[in-house]
Design an enzyme around this catalytic site. Structure first.
Site, mmCIF file in Angstrom:
data_model
loop_
_atom_site.group_PDB
_atom_site.id
_atom_site.type_symbol
_atom_site.label_atom_id
_atom_site.label_comp_id
_atom_site.label_asym_id
_atom_site.label_seq_id
_atom_site.Cartn_x
_atom_site.Cartn_y
_atom_site.Cartn_z
ATOM 1 N N GLU A 148 0.912 -0.923 -0.115
ATOM 2 C CA GLU A 148 0.371 -0.045 0.286
ATOM 3 C C GLU A 148 0.437 1.338 -0.347
ATOM 4 O O GLU A 148 1.819 1.230 0.534
ATOM 5 C CB GLU A 148 -1.051 -0.021 1.317
ATOM 6 C CG GLU A 148 -1.822 1.121 1.097
ATOM 7 C CD GLU A 148 -2.850 1.066 2.617
ATOM 8 O OE1 GLU A 148 -4.105 1.770 2.126
ATOM 9 O OE2 GLU A 148 -2.811 0.484 3.578
ATOM 10 N N HIS A 155 -8.456 -2.174 14.464
ATOM 11 C CA HIS A 155 -7.969 -1.171 13.450
ATOM 12 C C HIS A 155 -7.864 -2.297 12.236
ATOM 13 O O HIS A 155 -9.055 -2.301 11.225
ATOM 14 C CB HIS A 155 -7.547 -0.368 13.612
ATOM 15 C CG HIS A 155 -6.826 0.511 12.356
ATOM 16 N ND1 HIS A 155 -7.121 1.759 12.646
ATOM 17 C CD2 HIS A 155 -6.385 0.149 10.812
ATOM 18 C CE1 HIS A 155 -6.743 2.413 11.185
ATOM 19 N NE2 HIS A 155 -6.489 1.862 10.830
ATOM 20 N N GLU A 156 -7.257 -3.024 12.136
ATOM 21 C CA GLU A 156 -6.496 -3.645 10.776
ATOM 22 C C GLU A 156 -7.758 -5.182 10.107
ATOM 23 O O GLU A 156 -8.367 -4.978 9.570
ATOM 24 C CB GLU A 156 -5.291 -4.427 10.989
ATOM 25 C CG GLU A 156 -4.235 -3.445 11.420
ATOM 26 C CD GLU A 156 -4.304 -2.392 10.466
ATOM 27 O OE1 GLU A 156 -4.428 -3.028 9.391
ATOM 28 O OE2 GLU A 156 -3.800 -1.467 10.575
ATOM 29 N N GLU A 199 -9.490 4.562 6.270
ATOM 30 C CA GLU A 199 -8.867 4.693 7.282
ATOM 31 C C GLU A 199 -9.759 5.536 8.509
ATOM 32 O O GLU A 199 -9.644 4.801 9.680
ATOM 33 C CB GLU A 199 -7.583 5.216 6.392
ATOM 34 C CG GLU A 199 -6.824 4.524 5.760
ATOM 35 C CD GLU A 199 -5.714 3.400 6.535
ATOM 36 O OE1 GLU A 199 -6.299 2.508 7.728
ATOM 37 O OE2 GLU A 199 -5.256 2.720 6.148
ATOM 38 N N GLY A 207 2.112 0.601 11.316
ATOM 39 C CA GLY A 207 2.361 -0.302 13.032
ATOM 40 C C GLY A 207 1.692 -1.480 12.245
ATOM 41 O O GLY A 207 1.995 -2.538 12.874
ATOM 42 N N ALA A 208 1.196 -1.345 11.136
ATOM 43 C CA ALA A 208 0.864 -2.767 10.857
ATOM 44 C C ALA A 208 -0.786 -2.684 9.513
ATOM 45 O O ALA A 208 -0.073 -1.480 8.859
ATOM 46 C CB ALA A 208 -0.360 -2.966 11.357
#
Length: 797
Positions: free
Chosen positions: A114, A282-283, A305, A247-248
Site C-alpha cells: 500500500e 483497526h486492521e 482508514e 504499525g500494521a
C-alpha cells in the site's frame, strides 16, 4: 466493473493474476512470471517499478514491449485473454515493495504494497478499482516458510527447493496482496470455522501471542455480528514483522504488524496492551472496510482508514469496556485531527489525488482522526441503530467490489431518513472546521460559526453542524447550517453546556460572565471536561485566550480525579513546559505531583497506565523525584510494568550513565524494553549526551522504525530541544531516504520538529527552502504558532 474511465486506461477488466516467484533468499533477488488475464481496447501499459521485464507473450507469440522507469508498455492492440510476462527483481532495503526486515543476525522477506507498491513486485494494473483473483506459486529454500493471503494448497521439496502453491484468492485489489518468506514460527488457533495463525521469526516462545489471539477472536465476533457478514477467508494470519514503517497493514488474510503489537506478557505495560488491542481491531475492521469493499480511487482512502479507526474503537470498547477507549479516542484521534486541521496548510478529508507520490501524504491525521470523528458525529446525529443498518446494507451491496463515499452516505441517509448526504458532503469536501462563539442576550443563546485558524485571524465560513447542548440537564439539538442562529433556552436556565460528550467536531468559545457561570454549574462528564480543556488549548494557541485565563481554567481541574481530564492536562502541560521551561516548570511540577498523589491510590488499568506517564513526565522536571525513581533501576524486574519507564528515565536524569543504558538496550529481549532504554537515552539532562544518543539511533543498531520514537522522546525533554533541532537539520536527507515512500518523515516533522525548532524559525524557513520536503508548509506553520506562544509565555511577569 469497467474502470477505464477512472484511469484513462484502455484496459477494461482484469480477471486474474497467476503468479510464480523463484526467490533467492540469501541473494536478495527473485525471478518471476505473471500471467495476467485481461480485456483491453488497445495497447496497454502495466505498472512496473524496479523490475527488469525479460519477455511478454500471448501463447507462443512474443509481443513487442518497451520498459520505462515506471511502466511496461505492450503492443497488444484490442485484446482479450492471458499475457505471460517474465521478469526479475531485487529485494528492497527500505520499507516498501518486497523488502528485507532484519532482526539480530537474521531477516525475513516481506511485502508492504500500500498504496502503489505492488508494481515493485510484479507488473500489474496497480489501481484499487482493478480487482482480480490471485493464484500464487513460490519456489525458495527448503528450510523456509512462505505465507500469503490464502491457505497453502500444496507444498513439496524438489531438487533442494521448496515449492509452495496457494489457494486462489477472492477478487481483491493489488495493494492487498501479501508475500512473506522466512524461518517463521507459527502458532494456530480458531475462530469458528476460521483458522487463526500467529507468525513471527523469533525463537519459539519469545513473542507471546495469547493476547493477540484473544483480541482477534473478540473483534471478529463483534464485526461479524455488527456487519451481519462473516469473515470471508478460510484463514487469518497475523504476522510480526521485525522492521515496519507503519504499525500494521491490512493485507487480506495476512495482516502484518510491528512485533511490539503482537507481544503481550506479564511485563507488558497497560499502555502497550491497549495499543495491541487497538491496532488489531483497526486492521481486522479493514477485512470488511477496505478489503471486501474497497475505495474506487485513493481520493477516498480516508473512508478505509477513518472507518477502521472508528469501528476499531467500537470493537475494543465492546471487548475491553474497562478501558473506556472512547475517552482515548477524543484525546488522540479528535485532538490530533483538530491540531492538523486548524492549520491553513491542511487538506479536505476527500483530497484529490493526481499522481502516486501524493497518495502517501494522505495517510495522516485527517484521513484517520478527522474522518473517524466525523463518523462519530454522524452516528450520534442519526442514532447508532440506523448507522449500523446503513453500514450493513452498504457492505452487502458492494462486497468484492469498489465504492465511493457517496455510496455510504446514500445508505446512511436511506436508513435514517435524515439529510446525511448534505452534511457529509460539506464536511469532507472542504478543509478546516468551525469554532462556534456562544453568547447570551435577552435569555436567548446566540451561536455564530466561522473557520477556526490556529494561527489566528477570521475566515467566514460555515458547515452544517449538528449542535448538541444540555440545558438544565435536558438535551437539546439543532443543525446549525448557517453563520448565525438564536436558540430559545427558557426564561432562567441554571446550567448549560454545548457539544455534549464532544461528539461534534467543533470548538466552542463561551463569551460573557453569565454564560460561563451557567457552564460551570453544569454536570460535566469526563468527555465534557476534556472538551473544555482541549478547547482552551486551541483558544490559547490561536490567541483568543490569554495565558493567564487559560491557566485559571486549568486550575479548576487541578484536583480532578478522572482519567481523561487528568491525561489531557498532563499532555498540555508537557507541551507548554517544553516550549517555555523556565516559566512553566513550577506549574507543571505542581500539577503532576498532585496527579501522582491521586493516582497512587487507584488500581484500575487506566490509572496504572496514566500513573506511569505522569511519573515519567515528572522525572523530566523534578530532579529529586528523578533520583528517587532512578534508584530502583537495580530492581527493575520487580517494578510494575507501567512504572518501568519513569525508573529508566529517572536513572538517566540522575546518573547520566550513557554507557550503562546503551548496554541495557543491547541486552533487551523485547521491543518494549528496547524503547524504554531509548527513552532513557533521550532523557539525559546533559544535551551533549542526548545528541550522542540521537546519533546512535542512526548507527544501524536501532531499528529504523524506532528512530521516530527517539525524536518523540528527545522532543519531550526541554533540555534537548536545541540538540534535537541540530540533529534534524544535519540528518534531514538521511531521514528522507530512510522513510521514502511512507510519509513517516512528514508525520515526524509536523508533530515534533515543529516543537524542537522553536527559537529557530528563520533557520527552519531556510532549511525547508533547500529541502522542500512534503509537510514543510504544515511544519513551518505550526512552528510559527508554537514560537509565538513560547515568546508570549516567556514575556509573562
Amino acid at each position: 466493473m469497467q474502470v477505464a474511465s477512472l484511469t484513462g486506461q484502455p484496459v477494461q477488466l482484469v480477471r486474474q493474476y497467476d503468479l510464480f516467484f523463484d526467490i533467492d533468499f540469501t541473494g536478495l533477488s527473485f525471478t518471476g512470471k505473471v500471467t495476467v488475464d485481461l480485456d483491453t481496447t488497445g495497447d496497454i501499459s502495466l505498472d512496473a517499478v524496479g523490475l527488469q521485464v525479460k519477455s511478454v507473450k500471448h501463447g507462443n507469440r512474443n509481443l513487442q514491449f518497451k520498459q520505462t522507469s515506471n511502466a511496461v508498455e505492450i503492443k497488444t492492440g484490442k485484446f482479450g485473454g492471458p499475457l505471460d510476462i517474465e521478469f526479475n527483481g531485487k529485494v528492497s532495503e527500505n520499507f516498501t515493495g518486497f523488502y528485507k526486515a532484519s532482526y539480530g543476525e537474521g531477516y525475513i522477506l516481506t511485502t508492504h504494497l500500500e498504496a502503489v507498491q505492488a508494481r515493485k513486485l510484479f507488473p500489474c494494473l496497480d489501481h484499487p478499482a482493478f480487482k482480480a483473483v490471485f493464484k500464487l506459486v513460490v519456489r525458495t529454500g527448503p528450510d523456509l516458510k512462505v505465507i500469503s493471503n490464502m491457505p497453502v494448497e500444496s507444498e513439496e521439496v524438489r531438487a533442494n527447493k521448496k515449492v509452495v502453491s496457494f489457494k486462489q484468492t477472492p477478487k481483491m485489489s493489488t495493494y492487498l496482496f501479501y508475500l512473506g518468506v522466512g524461518k517463521f514460527v507459527e502458532e494456530h488457533n480458531r475462530h469458528g470455522q476460521t483458522h487463526l495463525y500467529a507468525a513471527h521469526a523469533r525463537p519459539k516462545g519469545s513473542i507471546k501471542t495469547e493476547f493477540s489471539f484473544e483480541a482477534a477472536q473478540k473483534v471478529l465476533d463483534y464485526y461479524e455480528s455488527y456487519f451481519g457478514i462473516p469473515y470471508q477467508l478460510p484463514k487469518l494470519h497475523q504476522v510480526a514483522v521485525p522492521e515496519f514503517a507503519y504499525g500494521a497493514m491490512e493485507n487480506w488474510g495476512a495482516i502484518t504488524y510491528r512485533e511490539i503489537l503482537m507481544h503481550v506478557d506479564q511485563n507488558t505495560s497497560v499502555r502497550a496492551k491497549k495499543a495491541v488491542a487497538g491496532v488489531i481491531a483497526h486492521e481486522i475492521a479493514h477485512m470488511w472496510f477496505g478489503d471486501l469493499v474497497t475505495m474506487k480511487w485513493w481520493d477516498d482512502i480516508w473512508l478505509n482508514e477513518s472507518f477502521a479507526t472508528f469501528m476499531g474503537h467500537h470493537a475494543v470498547d465492546q471487548g475491553y469496556p474497562q478501558w473506556k477507549v472512547w475517552q482515548d479516542f477524543v484525546r488522540t484521534q479528535t485532538s490530533g485531527a483538530m491540531g492538523r486541521d486548524g492549520l491553513r496548510s491542511t487538506h479536505p478529508i476527500e483530497a484529490r489525488v493526481k499522481n502516486p507520490e501524493e497518495i502517501e501524504e494522505l495517510f495522516d491525521e485527517i484521513s484517520y482522526g478527522k474522518g473517524a470523528s466525523i463518523l462519530r458525529m454522524i452516528e450520534a446525529y442519526i442514532g447508532p441503530d440506523k448507522f449500523q443498518k446503513g453500514v450493513g446494507k452498504y457492505l452487502e451491496k458492494f462486497r468484492y467490489s469498489n465504492a465511493a463515499g457517496q455510496d455510504l452516505w446514500n445508505h446512511l441517509q436511506e436508513a435514517s431518513g435524515t439529510d446525511v448526504n448534505r452534511i457529509m458532503e460539506a464536511w469532507i469536501s472542504k478543509p478546516g472546521f468551525p469554532i462556534i462563539t456562544a453568547t447570551l442576550s435577552e435569555k436567548k443563546l446566540n451561536l455564530e460559526q466561522e473557520r477556526f485558524l490556529m494561527a489566528g485571524g477570521i475566515e467566514k465560513q460555515s458547515w452544517p453542524v449538528p449542535v448538541t447542548m444540555m440545558v438544565d440537564g435536558k438535551p437539546q439539538s439543532l443543525l446549525l447550517d448557517k453563520e448565525k442562529a438564536q436558540v430559545n433556552i427558557g426564561p432562567s436556565p441554571k446550567s448549560l453546556k454545548l457539544n455534549v460528550d464532544q461528539t461534534g467536531f467543533y470548538i466552542v468559545h463561551y463569551q460573557g460572565g453569565e454564560l460561563q457561570g451557567l457552564l460551570w454549574k453544569s454536570r460535566l462528564s469526563p468527555l465534557d471536561k476534556w472538551g473544555l480543556i482541549s478547547d482552551a488549548k486551541a483558544l490559547l494557541l490561536s490567541g483568543r485566550m490569554p495565558i493567564r485565563e487559560y491557566l485559571s481554567l486549568l486550575e479548576r481541574f487541578r484536583k480532578d480525579e478522572e482519567y481523561l481530564p487528568m491525561f489531557e492536562i498532563s499532555d498540555q502541560l508537557e507541551l507548554l513546559h517544553v516550549l517555555a521551561p523556565e516559566k512553566m516548570r513550577d506549574t507543571s511540577r505542581r500539577f503532576h505531583t498532585d496527579q501522582l498523589k491521586t493516582l497512587q491510590a487507584k488500581t484500575d488499568e487506566n490509572s496504572m497506565m496514566l500513573k506511569g506517564i505522569v511519573a515519567g513526565r515528572l522525572t523530566l522536571i523534578d530532579d529529586a523525584y528523578a533520583k528517587e525513581q532512578g534508584s530502583k533501576i537495580k530492581d527493575l524486574a520487580s517494578v510494575d510494568p507501567d512504572m518501568k519507564r519513569p525508573v529508566v528515565m529517572g536513572y538517566a536524569r540522575s546518573s547520566n550513565d550513557y554507557n550503562g543504558l546503551i548496554d541495557r538496550f543491547k541486552k533487551s529481549a523485547t521491543d518494549e524494553e528496547r524503547l524504554r532504554y531509548l527513552e532513557g537515552l533521550a532523557s539525559f539532562n546533559k544535551p551533549d549526551l542526548v545528541a550522542k544518543a540521537l546519533e546512535f539511533s542512526l548507527s544501524g543498531q536501532v531499528k529504523k522504525q524506532d528512530v521516530r520514537n527517539m525524536v518523540t522522546y528527545a522532543t519531550a525533554n526541554a533540555d534537548a530541544r536545541s540538540v534535537t533541532w541540530e540533529w534534524f537539520k544535519t540528518n534531514i536527507e538521511k531521514l528522507e531516504k530512510m522513510y521514502e515512500g511512507t510519509a513517516q518523515l512528514s508525520s515526524i516533522m509536523r508533530a515534533y520538529i515543529s516543537i524542537a525548532g522553536v527559537g529557530h524559525v528563520d533557520e527552519a524557513e531556510s532549511l525547508f527552502n533547500r529541502y522542500p520536503v512534503p509537510a514543510a508548509d504544515a511544519t513551518l506553520e505550526r512552528l510559527r504558532i508554537y514560537d509565538r506562544l513560547a515568546r508570549g509565555i516567556m514575556a509573562m511577569p
